[in-house]
Design a protein around this motif. Sequence first.
Motif, PDB file in Angstrom:
ATOM      1  N   ASN A   1      24.461  41.508  28.445  1.00 36.74           N
ATOM      2  CA  ASN A   1      23.027  41.604  28.556  1.00 36.74           C
ATOM      3  C   ASN A   1      22.487  40.432  29.516  1.00 36.74           C
ATOM      4  OD1 ASN A   1      20.929  43.561  28.640  1.00 36.74           O
ATOM      5  ND2 ASN A   1      20.074  42.834  26.789  1.00 36.74           N
ATOM      6  N   HIS A   2      23.300  39.081  29.285  1.00 37.94           N
ATOM      7  CA  HIS A   2      22.753  38.069  29.788  1.00 37.94           C
ATOM      8  C   HIS A   2      23.514  37.321  31.088  1.00 37.94           C
ATOM      9  CE1 HIS A   2      19.522  37.500  26.620  1.00 37.94           C
ATOM     10  NE2 HIS A   2      20.491  37.744  26.162  1.00 37.94           N
ATOM     11  N   LEU A   3      24.459  38.467  31.464  1.00 40.39           N
ATOM     12  CA  LEU A   3      25.401  37.908  32.460  1.00 40.39           C
ATOM     13  C   LEU A   3      24.758  37.821  33.774  1.00 40.39           C
ATOM     14  CD1 LEU A   3      28.652  37.531  32.209  1.00 40.39           C
ATOM     15  CD2 LEU A   3      28.983  39.641  33.177  1.00 40.39           C
ATOM     16  N   HIS A   4      24.895  36.429  34.556  1.00 41.73           N
ATOM     17  CA  HIS A   4      24.741  36.244  35.690  1.00 41.73           C
ATOM     18  C   HIS A   4      25.676  36.106  36.762  1.00 41.73           C
ATOM     19  CE1 HIS A   4      20.552  35.693  34.052  1.00 41.73           C
ATOM     20  NE2 HIS A   4      21.094  34.497  33.258  1.00 41.73           N
ATOM     21  N   LYS A   5      26.788  35.823  36.382  1.00 39.10           N
ATOM     22  CA  LYS A   5      27.981  35.783  37.328  1.00 39.10           C
ATOM     23  C   LYS A   5      29.124  36.303  36.917  1.00 39.10           C
ATOM     24  CE  LYS A   5      30.005  32.029  40.052  1.00 39.10           C
ATOM     25  NZ  LYS A   5      30.272  30.563  40.450  1.00 39.10           N
ATOM     26  N   ILE A   6      29.731  37.038  37.895  1.00 36.91           N
ATOM     27  CA  ILE A   6      31.093  37.519  37.512  1.00 36.91           C
ATOM     28  C   ILE A   6      32.237  37.341  38.672  1.00 36.91           C
ATOM     29  CG2 ILE A   6      32.296  40.093  37.375  1.00 36.91           C
ATOM     30  CD1 ILE A   6      29.733  41.046  36.672  1.00 36.91           C
ATOM     31  N   MET A   7      33.510  36.961  38.021  1.00 40.99           N
ATOM     32  CA  MET A   7      34.288  36.730  39.006  1.00 40.99           C
ATOM     33  C   MET A   7      35.604  37.369  38.643  1.00 40.99           C
ATOM     34  SD  MET A   7      36.062  33.117  40.502  1.00 40.99           S
ATOM     35  CE  MET A   7      34.852  32.721  41.500  1.00 40.99           C
ATOM     36  N   ILE A   8      35.987  38.477  39.621  1.00 41.89           N
ATOM     37  CA  ILE A   8      37.493  38.915  39.066  1.00 41.89           C
ATOM     38  C   ILE A   8      38.359  38.733  40.085  1.00 41.89           C
ATOM     39  CG2 ILE A   8      37.959  41.514  38.679  1.00 41.89           C
ATOM     40  CD1 ILE A   8      35.650  42.248  37.653  1.00 41.89           C
ATOM     41  N   LYS A   9      39.596  38.486  39.687  1.00 39.76           N
ATOM     42  CA  LYS A   9      40.804  38.261  40.601  1.00 39.76           C
ATOM     43  C   LYS A   9      41.946  39.382  40.387  1.00 39.76           C
ATOM     44  CE  LYS A   9      39.683  33.366  41.142  1.00 39.76           C
ATOM     45  NZ  LYS A   9      40.114  32.161  40.982  1.00 39.76           N
ATOM     46  N   GLU A  10      42.250  39.881  41.184  1.00 40.28           N
ATOM     47  CA  GLU A  10      43.335  41.000  40.877  1.00 40.28           C
ATOM     48  C   GLU A  10      44.356  41.241  42.001  1.00 40.28           C
ATOM     49  OE1 GLU A  10      41.529  44.169  38.954  1.00 40.28           O
ATOM     50  OE2 GLU A  10      40.580  44.642  40.878  1.00 40.28           O
ATOM     51  N   TYR A  11      45.554  41.481  41.603  1.00 40.98           N
ATOM     52  CA  TYR A  11      46.605  41.670  42.824  1.00 40.98           C
ATOM     53  C   TYR A  11      46.769  42.756  43.618  1.00 40.98           C
ATOM     54  CZ  TYR A  11      48.365  37.035  41.557  1.00 40.98           C
ATOM     55  OH  TYR A  11      48.628  35.572  41.400  1.00 40.98           O
ATOM     56  N   ASP A  12      46.158  43.897  42.968  1.00 39.61           N
ATOM     57  CA  ASP A  12      46.394  45.062  43.785  1.00 39.61           C
ATOM     58  C   ASP A  12      45.311  45.982  43.322  1.00 39.61           C
ATOM     59  OD1 ASP A  12      47.585  47.930  44.121  1.00 39.61           O
ATOM     60  OD2 ASP A  12      48.740  46.536  45.294  1.00 39.61           O
ATOM     61  N   VAL A  13      44.920  46.839  44.004  1.00 36.19           N
ATOM     62  CA  VAL A  13      43.721  47.837  43.601  1.00 36.19           C
ATOM     63  C   VAL A  13      44.045  48.922  42.822  1.00 36.19           C
ATOM     64  CG1 VAL A  13      42.380  47.506  45.807  1.00 36.19           C
ATOM     65  CG2 VAL A  13      44.154  49.266  45.834  1.00 36.19           C
ATOM     66  N   GLN A  14      45.432  48.883  42.399  1.00 41.37           N
ATOM     67  CA  GLN A  14      45.620  49.897  41.437  1.00 41.37           C
ATOM     68  C   GLN A  14      45.127  49.555  40.063  1.00 41.37           C
ATOM     69  OE1 GLN A  14      46.833  52.884  42.052  1.00 41.37           O
ATOM     70  NE2 GLN A  14      47.408  52.785  44.192  1.00 41.37           N
ATOM     71  N   GLU A  15      44.957  48.161  40.031  1.00 40.06           N
ATOM     72  CA  GLU A  15      44.321  47.756  38.663  1.00 40.06           C
ATOM     73  C   GLU A  15      42.799  48.214  38.829  1.00 40.06           C
ATOM     74  OE1 GLU A  15      45.381  43.496  38.246  1.00 40.06           O
ATOM     75  OE2 GLU A  15      46.668  43.997  39.863  1.00 40.06           O
ATOM     76  N   ARG A  16      42.382  48.205  37.677  1.00 42.47           N
ATOM     77  CA  ARG A  16      40.851  48.782  37.484  1.00 42.47           C
ATOM     78  C   ARG A  16      39.880  47.855  36.768  1.00 42.47           C
ATOM     79  NH1 ARG A  16      41.462  55.165  38.447  1.00 42.47           N
ATOM     80  NH2 ARG A  16      43.426  55.102  39.215  1.00 42.47           N
ATOM     81  N   ILE A  17      40.081  46.720  36.929  1.00 41.89           N
ATOM     82  CA  ILE A  17      39.011  45.697  36.209  1.00 41.89           C
ATOM     83  C   ILE A  17      37.742  46.132  37.044  1.00 41.89           C
ATOM     84  CG2 ILE A  17      38.538  43.483  35.751  1.00 41.89           C
ATOM     85  CD1 ILE A  17      41.492  42.831  35.636  1.00 41.89           C
ATOM     86  N   PHE A  18      37.680  46.009  38.226  1.00 43.79           N
ATOM     87  CA  PHE A  18      36.440  45.919  38.945  1.00 43.79           C
ATOM     88  C   PHE A  18      35.484  47.292  38.684  1.00 43.79           C
ATOM     89  CE2 PHE A  18      33.515  45.562  42.683  1.00 43.79           C
ATOM     90  CZ  PHE A  18      33.399  44.099  42.632  1.00 43.79           C
ATOM     91  N   PRO A  19      36.055  48.257  38.848  1.00 47.00           N
ATOM     92  CA  PRO A  19      35.472  49.680  38.545  1.00 47.00           C
ATOM     93  C   PRO A  19      35.179  49.845  37.313  1.00 47.00           C
ATOM     94  CG  PRO A  19      37.524  50.145  39.187  1.00 47.00           C
ATOM     95  CD  PRO A  19      37.565  48.765  39.412  1.00 47.00           C
ATOM     96  N   VAL A  20      35.714  49.156  36.122  1.00 44.18           N
ATOM     97  CA  VAL A  20      35.638  49.221  35.026  1.00 44.18           C
ATOM     98  C   VAL A  20      34.317  48.608  34.657  1.00 44.18           C
ATOM     99  CG1 VAL A  20      36.019  48.547  32.685  1.00 44.18           C
ATOM    100  CG2 VAL A  20      37.821  49.987  33.673  1.00 44.18           C
ATOM    101  N   PHE A  21      34.166  47.511  35.269  1.00 45.63           N
ATOM    102  CA  PHE A  21      32.975  46.515  35.086  1.00 45.63           C
ATOM    103  C   PHE A  21      31.655  47.111  35.452  1.00 45.63           C
ATOM    104  CE2 PHE A  21      32.059  42.486  33.539  1.00 45.63           C
ATOM    105  CZ  PHE A  21      33.122  41.977  32.600  1.00 45.63           C
ATOM    106  N   TRP A  22      31.911  48.003  36.734  1.00 45.74           N
ATOM    107  CA  TRP A  22      30.352  48.615  36.990  1.00 45.74           C
ATOM    108  C   TRP A  22      30.214  49.658  36.235  1.00 45.74           C
ATOM    109  CZ3 TRP A  22      28.587  45.051  39.318  1.00 45.74           C
ATOM    110  CH2 TRP A  22      29.055  44.444  40.418  1.00 45.74           C
TER     111      TRP A  22
END
Length: 609
Positions: free
Chosen positions: A288-309
């Motif tokens: 709820n208080h998150l101001h800054k997100i940084m995600i680093k991944e090697y290939d778009v087959q990973e799904r960290i970014f869409p999971v976060f949204w």
Amino acid sequence: MSPSDLPVEILTKAAGFVSKYDLLQCTYVCRAWKEPFQDVFMQELVLSGTRTINNAVNPSANIYSQYQRYGHLVRRLTLKPKRLTANEKFLILQQHFPHIRSLCISELGLDNSLQADSFDWSSWGKITELDITIRLYGNTNPQNESLDTLRSFRNLRRLSFLSCIEINSYGIDIFDYGKVGFAFHNIETLHTYLPQLEYLKLETGFGVFSKEDLMDIQNILPAKKMSTLIITSGNLIVPWLCYFAQKYPNLKMLELQSGKAPRTLFEPNDPYTEIAISRFLNTSSAFNHLHKIMIKEYDVQERIFPVFWKILSPSNTTINSVSYITRYTKNNWEHFKKIIKIPSGVRSTTLKALFIQARTNDAIAAPITGVVELCPNLVYLNLECEREKVELDVILDQCSRIRKLRIHGGQLVTSKYATLDSPVHGLERIDMLALKVDCTVFSYISSRCRSLSHMNLQYMRIYGFSQETRELCISMPHTKLSELLLYAVSLHLSDEHPRSDTDIKFILTPKVDNSDRSDTTTVDRISSYTWRYMFWVSCAYTYRKTDMREMDNEEVEHATQYFNQFKPRNSIVNGLEKHMAIEGCSDIYEWEKDLPNGYAIFECAVELW
């Protein structure tokens, strides 16, 4: 008042702005200066190499007595041995440096004969910052033994922690290339040892979750002081995000980085993934208080970014900074666009800073500007890409509030819809690095961005000048720059097969007292500019860098004479006029060989170079 009469408080404050070498020299100026400058000089100490550390703990070594005498002044201590294990060394180092508040150990080795709890860390119990790498050799319980190292640091507020084991250690469960794998109860133990922790950087492997683990997460005690979490792991799965959301309710900055050969965040055979998302993440209280997100991944087959949204869509968080660094594979651009796009459910109206780094092996360029469609209130945009086309007018149209724009790599263009009649934009600074740009783009920038005051061009390739006059005109008539930075900029006749020996080396900028040159002749124009010559300087190990010098009046006169007499000839060699030296030009001027390539004029007002 002489310098020696200055109060100690002023000298100590001044010492904070002096380099390490100069601090040492200042201690020899006078007695009044010795103590305050010596205090600051000794605040940070680095002992690099096994021999240096051995001398520090050896009573017969010359440096030993110095550390005994002045070691109490050290506040930040860095130990960089090949491998540090001996307990007696620690006892002597603790005696030398009793008041340190920050400790960095590049590698601490533990084996069966030397356990973590055999170290007496109690005299360093007031340390607030710790950066440590622990290497375990044949240990039977690596998780507990590595965490036991932290037991005495109860005042710790910042921790960077890596625990790994030898690959040849058999019989031990090895996660993620030798990193010790932690279950969530190991992280619970860590916070039990370190109740004051605010910043945690953890490089580790993560264990799997059972159904019972998911139930236990609901009853954990939150670490409310934690504001920054940086995780590097190759096997981060969704239940761990559930744990972080429950454990760190006041988290403000979160960085997730996949390790080498990472597994997919969504485990297809993991029966608890969807349960975890529905139970823990799709709530208004997640991060709820998150101001800054940084995600680093090697290939778009990973799904960290869409999971976060997916996590953040129903939440009340007001994120103002997002960074996404990825490498996507060939023919995967369409998939990448779906992942990177911020969904409408997220509060993108609060987003002020966006950094996208996308690297690809695909030789086909693709527009990357679609990623900013739903970020209307961006103030700072940083795009790093390879081969992609960055459509400047699309960025300016979609993000009317951007004040700082940084573009690295690819090609800067304007779309087919770009017109000079578009609304004026408030952009104040633009940084262009390793870009390919047609010189007409600068005219578009000048027309739309009337508030532009800072322009930084590095490792650029600019092309598109007149073959008739050898003039490349970077026309920015509506621009008044308070700062113009140029470094390693190559300027060419066209974009077709440029070579270093065809670069334009002469750069002309208007003199301060000349403002309007639109109606002047070519003779008047090039003589009323400041001329600079850009050249390469050879350095050690065959490395070269560019330098630039202002040309003197005699050189400018020769160059002006050459270009005023220039007439295109029919004889063309490799796209360049075959040049014969004109009368009056001497071979002793090295810059003369670059005259046939032409010159570049920056048509803008420049106050500072």
